[in-house]
Design an enzyme around this catalytic site. Structure first.
Site, PDB file in Angstrom:
ATOM      1  N   PHE A  93       0.838  -1.206   0.000  1.00  0.00           N
ATOM      2  CA  PHE A  93       0.000   0.000   0.000  1.00  0.00           C
ATOM      3  C   PHE A  93       0.870   1.252   0.000  1.00  0.00           C
ATOM      4  O   PHE A  93       1.780   1.386   0.827  1.00  0.00           O
ATOM      5  CB  PHE A  93      -0.867  -0.020   1.265  1.00  0.00           C
ATOM      6  CG  PHE A  93      -1.718   1.208   1.465  1.00  0.00           C
ATOM      7  CD1 PHE A  93      -2.916   1.361   0.778  1.00  0.00           C
ATOM      8  CD2 PHE A  93      -1.334   2.214   2.347  1.00  0.00           C
ATOM      9  CE1 PHE A  93      -3.716   2.483   0.976  1.00  0.00           C
ATOM     10  CE2 PHE A  93      -2.123   3.338   2.549  1.00  0.00           C
ATOM     11  CZ  PHE A  93      -3.319   3.467   1.859  1.00  0.00           C
ATOM     12  N   ASP A 114     -20.377 -24.538 -10.891  1.00  0.00           N
ATOM     13  CA  ASP A 114     -19.415 -24.307 -11.973  1.00  0.00           C
ATOM     14  C   ASP A 114     -19.673 -25.221 -13.186  1.00  0.00           C
ATOM     15  O   ASP A 114     -20.120 -26.350 -13.026  1.00  0.00           O
ATOM     16  CB  ASP A 114     -18.024 -24.599 -11.386  1.00  0.00           C
ATOM     17  CG  ASP A 114     -16.901 -24.055 -12.230  1.00  0.00           C
ATOM     18  OD1 ASP A 114     -17.179 -23.536 -13.320  1.00  0.00           O
ATOM     19  OD2 ASP A 114     -15.748 -24.158 -11.779  1.00  0.00           O
ATOM     20  N   ARG A 123      -4.860 -22.498 -10.026  1.00  0.00           N
ATOM     21  CA  ARG A 123      -5.984 -23.191 -10.669  1.00  0.00           C
ATOM     22  C   ARG A 123      -5.990 -22.885 -12.171  1.00  0.00           C
ATOM     23  O   ARG A 123      -7.030 -22.768 -12.786  1.00  0.00           O
ATOM     24  CB  ARG A 123      -7.304 -22.775 -10.028  1.00  0.00           C
ATOM     25  CG  ARG A 123      -8.310 -23.909  -9.936  1.00  0.00           C
ATOM     26  CD  ARG A 123      -9.690 -23.459  -9.498  1.00  0.00           C
ATOM     27  NE  ARG A 123     -10.554 -24.611  -9.287  1.00  0.00           N
ATOM     28  CZ  ARG A 123     -11.869 -24.557  -9.248  1.00  0.00           C
ATOM     29  NH1 ARG A 123     -12.498 -23.418  -9.383  1.00  0.00           N
ATOM     30  NH2 ARG A 123     -12.572 -25.650  -9.059  1.00  0.00           N
ATOM     31  N   GLY A 161     -13.003 -20.085  -2.856  1.00  0.00           N
ATOM     32  CA  GLY A 161     -12.458 -21.408  -2.560  1.00  0.00           C
ATOM     33  C   GLY A 161     -12.983 -21.832  -1.196  1.00  0.00           C
ATOM     34  O   GLY A 161     -12.229 -22.251  -0.333  1.00  0.00           O
ATOM     35  N   ASP A 181     -15.497 -12.412   5.496  1.00  0.00           N
ATOM     36  CA  ASP A 181     -15.254 -11.228   6.317  1.00  0.00           C
ATOM     37  C   ASP A 181     -16.490 -10.352   6.341  1.00  0.00           C
ATOM     38  O   ASP A 181     -17.399 -10.515   5.524  1.00  0.00           O
ATOM     39  CB  ASP A 181     -14.025 -10.468   5.787  1.00  0.00           C
ATOM     40  CG  ASP A 181     -14.177 -10.070   4.329  1.00  0.00           C
ATOM     41  OD1 ASP A 181     -15.041  -9.224   4.035  1.00  0.00           O
ATOM     42  OD2 ASP A 181     -13.446 -10.608   3.474  1.00  0.00           O
ATOM     43  N   GLU A 214     -32.512 -43.230   3.818  1.00  0.00           N
ATOM     44  CA  GLU A 214     -31.853 -41.917   3.864  1.00  0.00           C
ATOM     45  C   GLU A 214     -32.806 -40.817   3.386  1.00  0.00           C
ATOM     46  O   GLU A 214     -32.836 -39.718   3.946  1.00  0.00           O
ATOM     47  CB  GLU A 214     -30.596 -41.929   2.992  1.00  0.00           C
ATOM     48  CG  GLU A 214     -29.446 -42.714   3.599  1.00  0.00           C
ATOM     49  CD  GLU A 214     -28.288 -42.920   2.618  1.00  0.00           C
ATOM     50  OE1 GLU A 214     -27.138 -42.963   3.075  1.00  0.00           O
ATOM     51  OE2 GLU A 214     -28.540 -43.061   1.391  1.00  0.00           O
TER      52      GLU A 214
HETATM   53  C1  GLA Z   1     -14.725 -23.298  -5.454  1.00  0.00           C
HETATM   54  C2  GLA Z   1     -15.928 -23.287  -4.537  1.00  0.00           C
HETATM   55  C3  GLA Z   1     -16.663 -24.594  -4.645  1.00  0.00           C
HETATM   56  C4  GLA Z   1     -17.089 -24.797  -6.083  1.00  0.00           C
HETATM   57  C5  GLA Z   1     -15.891 -24.740  -6.994  1.00  0.00           C
HETATM   58  C6  GLA Z   1     -16.302 -24.745  -8.454  1.00  0.00           C
HETATM   59  O1  GLA Z   1     -13.764 -24.215  -5.024  1.00  0.00           O
HETATM   60  O2  GLA Z   1     -15.554 -23.014  -3.229  1.00  0.00           O
HETATM   61  O3  GLA Z   1     -17.780 -24.610  -3.787  1.00  0.00           O
HETATM   62  O4  GLA Z   1     -18.020 -23.803  -6.422  1.00  0.00           O
HETATM   63  O5  GLA Z   1     -15.117 -23.575  -6.773  1.00  0.00           O
HETATM   64  O6  GLA Z   1     -15.226 -24.679  -9.290  1.00  0.00           O
END
Ligand code: GLA
Length: 748
Positions: A282, A369, A445, A530, A536, A616
């Protein structure tokens, strides 16, 4: 008015129900910090400051000619500056036009207003006129004209004080801000423990508690987001503080980018806690007349232990940080297809899962995704936010309508900040990806990040998402962000201003989020990075819930959700029941236990429901029914941590604020022969009321004969007996056994 300024003494006191925050402008104009703790009764606490000649800790020029006992190096201050005699970690560090790094701020007045200030372009606690007051203190450096406006929001009833600073260059030459803290707090006395929350991908927010040692200790990050590694929340407490007793102070940063939280134990055993945007990444240039606004920090004090401190943060985040219609609504029971299908799906497969899910009582289907552009795995396609109709077998609208037709709402995943080199967007705008010219970027990634500091990039993404969201009946958006930002550089700033990039990125992100959440108020937005890499309070201003972790293992979730609970309410914690063996750990846990963990959050499923056995399916139906009955209690109830996971049994409780109901959940992490029962005290009940105590789903317990022997429920007990005497939980007879106990007040 909760703010009292006594002009003659220079004392300013901020009162909340149980706390007082006090500062005092002394005769030299230094703004001293004189108290933050239990509520006072109009006293001036500056008498506690013991001025002694501290040898090599020097004295301000105008004071030091005749005496030596007044030193900025040891005085408790509100906004300490670098370079003019305070050698501890500073709140403000500047680089003046002459290259010097000195600043010294002196009191230049203050004003109060009804209501809570807002911050343009940044998340901030909001409150009605009657709920909060604002204090603004003006400080000025007599040598350069640099000004700092310190703002304090006082939420009296909630026991919360907010702080933020605005720095303005009133001089005639540019000034570079190298560190501009949102808040700094000094303690003159006391030895305290410091609680921080560290982690990694899929194992976020583990609690560390350690005594403060001499020197500066810190947590923070320079990863572009607030990070999996350290959460922007910290607590200082008495070494003897427990869940129910002891003094504790919490500091929560409403910011989603790079931060630094430092705690220093100084030469005379005083403590300083400073929260700022991370200064390593910063440097912000202020031309004459320009201002810089820091993000906001929330402070809370509890004289009754960590549990109460957490409940203060839960309430303020739930009611005064989260916004929009979803703030107060029960969240839909969702099914997310990620762990059900990963990238391997087409429209028919999704519809068949949705049909089964709807039959079990689920309400919202989330397509994660893999639905857009040429995205067939996680190596490409990011940035191309148009549906892959060939894969889906229909248009997005048609798919959403097919899902609606089987009885579910439709939601969708985006990663708006991501860009793959293998995408149309990258082909059209390679310079929109963050990278340093002439240097191969670090990949994560296999993807890059869009330069959200640039207006045209923000506008493009707003346009793309607007198009998708208005083109189909979409009720939910998962906003993901799947890498840390390295190779920071933007083509939009000259070399000497590259130090502004990391913060400008966050400002850009906030603008995009603001535009989209305002344009689509009825869409439920869930944050994600992720899993919990950007969990936050800043994000919670835009998205009332966040996917807590990519780890759906119920036993690991005990630790993750335990750590998360110190600051964040259950209503913010994205949590799902997933399949066994668990995809992250390979562990098998009972469906009832997985249900417990998911219910201690927003509740949903993330598995292929078409593969569930008949038994289940029955249990899932009952789980959903139970969740519906307790959803409001979980979302708005008072949260109590009863046993920490490392005790062999993790237990927690949601209690209705009026004492009419409570739900206790407990999960055994440890099993042994000849076991010792677990004893808990139920909290938040009315001592003289009587409660019916029963298991919520005895059917989910395999050996009910054993259960009857150990737990002769339903029982009727008084609140006094349950809190002062307690409740014994039968030890487990199966690994990872859970208990879910409901307490309902009997009508008198
Ligand atoms: C991240 C998210 C997961 C899923 C994947 C898809 O890792 O945290 O819940 O949505 O991406 O690529």
């Amino acid at each position: 008015m909760s703010i009292v300024y006594e002009e003659t003494s220079g004392v300013i006191s901020l009162y909340t129900r149980h706390s007082t925050y006090q500062m005092k402008a002394d005769t030299l104009g230094t703004l001293l910090h004189t108290h933050y703790g239990g509520r006072l009764a109009g006293d001036d606490m500056s008498g506690q400051i013991c001025c002694i000649d501290r040898g090599l800790s020097g004295n301000p020029y105008e004071y030091g000619r005749s005496r030596r006992e007044y030193s900025l190096d040891v005085l408790p201050q509100e906004y300490p500056c670098f370079g003019t005699g305070d050698f501890r970690t500073a709140a403000l560090r500047v680089r003046n036009a002459d290259g010097s790094q000195a600043a010294q701020l002196r009191f230049a007045g203050c004003r109060t207003e009804k209501g809570k200030y807002a911050l343009e372009g940044l998340p901030a606690v909001y409150a009605g006129e009657a709920e909060a007051d604002t204090l603004t203190v003006l400080l000025r450096d007599p040598a350069t004209g640099l000004e700092a406006e310190l703002r304090y929001g006082v939420l009296e009833e909630l026991d919360v004080i907010t702080r933020a600073a605005r720095i303005t260059n009133r001089g005639t030459a540019p000034v570079v801000l190298e560190k501009a803290a949102s808040a700094s707090l000094d303690w003159q006395f006391g030895r305290y423990d410091w609680l921080t929350f560290h982690g990694r991908h899929a194992m976020e927010r583990n609690l560390t508690r350690q005594p403060l040692r001499h020197g500066v200790q810190s947590v923070g990050c320079v990863r572009g987001t607030s990070s999996h590694q350290y959460n922007p929340f910290t607590i200082l407490c008495e070494p003897a503080a427990t869940e129910t007793a002891g003094e504790c102070w919490g500091m929560c940063f409403l910011y989603s980018g790079e931060f630094l939280m430092e705690a220093e134990l100084d030469q005379v055993d005083q403590i300083r806690l400073v929260c700022s945007i991370h200064p390593d990444d910063f440097a912000w240039t202020l031309a004459p007349g320009e201002s810089f606004q820091t993000p906001e920090v929330m402070l809370a004090y509890s004289g009754e232990g960590l549990g109460r401190l957490s409940r203060i943060f839960h309430r303020v985040i739930r009611e005064h940080v989260c916004r929009g219609p979803w703030r107060d609504r029960r969240r839909p029971v969702l099914l997310n297809d990620w762990e059900a299908t990963y990238f391997d799906f087409d429209g028919d497969k999704l519809v068949s899962i949705a049909r089964k899910a709807a039959g079990l009582g689920m309400e919202l289907f989330v397509m994660d995704d893999g639905w857009f552009g040429r995205r067939k795995d996680d190596n490409g396609g990011l940035g191309d936010w148009y549906p892959n109709e060939e894969k889906l077998g229909c248009s997005l609208r048609e798919l959403a309508e097919r899902i609606n037709a089987v009885g579910m709402d439709f939601g969708i995943w985006f990663e708006p900040e991501g860009i793959s080199e293998d995408s149309d967007l990258y082909k059209a705008h390679p310079d929109w990806a963050i990278r340093i010219p002439g240097r191969a970027p670090c990949l994560a990634r296999n993807q890059l990040v869009l330069d959200f500091s640039r207006r045209e990039v923000q506008d493009h993404i707003i346009g793309q998402l607007r198009g998708v969201l208005s083109g189909a009946p979409i009720r939910y958006v998962k906003w993901d962000m799947n890498r840390s930002i390295s190779d920071k550089f933007t083509a939009a700033l000259p070399p000497e201003r590259q130090g502004e990039f990391a913060h400008r990125y966050v400002l850009g992100l906030y603008r995009v989020l603001e535009e989209l959440t305002q344009a689509f108020p009825d869409i439920l937005f869930e944050g994600c990075s992720g899993g919990g890499g950007r969990f936050d309070a800043g994000m919670l201003y835009y998205t009332p819930q966040i996917w807590c972790s990519d780890n759906t293992d119920a036993i690991n979730r005990l630790d993750i959700q335990y750590g998360t609970s110190f600051c964040y309410p259950a209503s913010a914690v994205g949590a799902h029941v997933s399949a066994v063996p668990n995809h992250q750990t390979g562990r098998n846990t009972p469906l009832a236990t997985r249900g417990c963990l998911a219910m201690a959050g927003t509740f949903g499923y993330e598995l292929d429901v078409t593969r569930l056995s008949g038994e289940e399916q029955e249990e899932v139906r009952r789980q959903i029914e139970r969740f519906r009955q307790s959803a409001d209690l979980i979302r708005t109830g008072e949260y109590y941590r009863l046993c920490a996971p490392e005790e062999g049994c993790a237990a927690w409780e949601f209690a209705a604020p009026d004492g009419s109901r409570a739900l206790v959940q407990a999960v055994f992490t440890h099993i042994e022969a000849n076991p010792i029962p677990v004893h808990i005290r139920v909290r938040g009940l009315q001592a003289d009321a009587r409660y019916r105590v029963e298991l919520t789903d005895p059917g989910a317990i395999e050996d009910s004969a054993l259960y009857k022997r150990w737990f002769p429920a339903p029982a009727i007990l008084s609140g006094a007996a349950l809190e002062r005497g307690g409740l014994t939980l039968s030890p487990p007879w199966r690994e990872y056994q859970s208990w879910e106990i409901q307490l309902r007040r009997e009508q008198t």
